[in-house]
Design a protein around this motif. Sequence first.
Motif, PDB file in Angstrom:
ATOM      1  N   LEU A  15       3.810 -25.923 -75.376  1.00 13.69           N
ATOM      2  CA  LEU A  15       5.075 -25.239 -75.112  1.00 13.69           C
ATOM      3  C   LEU A  15       5.504 -24.383 -76.301  1.00 13.69           C
ATOM      4  O   LEU A  15       5.946 -23.247 -76.133  1.00 13.69           O
ATOM      5  N   LEU A  32      13.606 -22.559 -68.846  1.00 17.46           N
ATOM      6  CA  LEU A  32      12.324 -23.255 -68.879  1.00 17.46           C
ATOM      7  C   LEU A  32      12.144 -23.969 -67.555  1.00 17.46           C
ATOM      8  O   LEU A  32      13.065 -24.636 -67.068  1.00 17.46           O
ATOM      9  N   THR A  34       8.679 -25.617 -64.836  1.00 14.66           N
ATOM     10  CA  THR A  34       7.278 -26.018 -64.837  1.00 14.66           C
ATOM     11  C   THR A  34       6.574 -25.444 -63.627  1.00 14.66           C
ATOM     12  O   THR A  34       7.183 -25.180 -62.596  1.00 14.66           O
TER      13      THR A  34
END
Length: 71
Positions: A15, A32, A34
């Motif tokens: 990351l 952010l 995923t």
Amino acid sequence: LHERGFSLDELAAELHAQLARLRAVGFRPVYLDTHMGFEWLAGVADFMRDFAAREGLVWDDRARHPTLPTR
């Protein structure tokens, strides 16, 4: 991943590297998330929330996958 295990340290390194690269080429990420929703793995959602807070990014885990197995 449940059977082989995974490392939150490796996740952190990846990351940091991706975020540094984005910023180095001029992108200014504001959130952010995923890909493929892997935050259902033990410890990942908390890690992602904390990482986002440290980096000044929005993290919203309301889209988690509650029906996926957590063992």
